[in-house]
Design a protein around this motif. Sequence first.
Motif: not given
Lengths: 220, 188
Positions: A86, A90, A93-94, A125-126
């Motif tokens: 987390l 980002e 992972f996006k 979240k990602k």
Amino acid sequence: MKKILLLNGGTRKTGSSSMFLTELKQIMEGKKHQVNILHVIDELDGKLTLEALVEAIEESDLIGISCSCFVNTLASPTIECLEKLLEVEEGVFKNKQIFVIAHGGMPYLDVHEHIVKVIDCFAEKKKMIFLGGLICGLTPLINGKPLDEGNFVSKRIKKAFMQLSEEVLSGKSISKATQKQIFFKIPYLAQYPLATFLTHTCIKDRLAHGINLKDIYKNI
Amino acid sequence: MLNIIMDGTKGENSLEAAFKEIASECKEELAYFKLEDFHITPCRNCGGCSYKTPGRCVFKDDTPQLIEVVRQARRCVWITPITLGGYNSITKRLVDKMVLIGVPTMIVYKGRLQHPNSIKEVSDGTYIGVGIVNKDTTEKEKESFKFLIKENGLITCTTGYPLLVEGIEDKEKAKKVLLEALTIGGEK
């Protein structure tokens, strides 16, 4: 050709979570995709660095995670790993696609469903594309054996995995039809004799290992 | 009646101070544990508690004394920042060890096969999950947390009550949260 990362979110490298991924790898490699399996428990044990895990994620187009159910959700080591992920930017992972296989002993979907919800929340979240989850119950009946060597539960899981692979490899969500393949509905009244049978089997099994459950648990 | 609070939050906050004030005024037995102060090894699903040391974890850590308290409690309050719709890893380390409280046999409880509770087959206890929400907590996470706590209540043969709270920064707020957790779903 897709680059696929399959993460073993179970706490053992030779348990059912890992076996499921080996099966999936075979199916996906058969369709000429490149598949890599990593074990989350290696990150906890210091055998896999977070950087190496992140690099593997970055290189992949599709990520699958297989998790065994501990008290209705992921085991603490897997949660710990996700907590670290987390914190990763980002961009890694996006828009990557992710799916999950949740499994445990009980035959009810609700018991294991939270695992799917956790990965869904992670994907949100990602900013990943969540392709859904497949929930497998009764996995102790498989006992870690390859699906082709197994019983009726194994055979149905194998069929579901074939369908799941078709779906996720074409970017589709795991369908209700795939889930239905491995949903075993136990009639309400049948649960009572089943509970008696399972209790008897459990007591007998422990006695064979020199353990008398009645000495340990006074309410049996 | 023993009521316990398992605090899975990290670092200092007002919970312990709030707890001490409540405990001094309360007639019932209360206990508070800050989980990050204890050494709890993660469950590895090794099967040791089934076959080697039945009912006990094979790893030597602080689990035995904590699990015994959980076993004896009528009301168990778990406080955790909501993490991906569930517990954070600190809290989950002890939650995973609750497998030691279940008996490996089977009963039918609320229409489902379940492992019974080792104190009595079905406990009349309550299981409260206090999920701390922050500005990044999504609606999906909140709903997932509520779902988890209700399922946890079923699987422990108790009743699960989720409680979502925003912030426990000051002592009065923390006290309010604890009082609600200690009274929800039953008598004080």
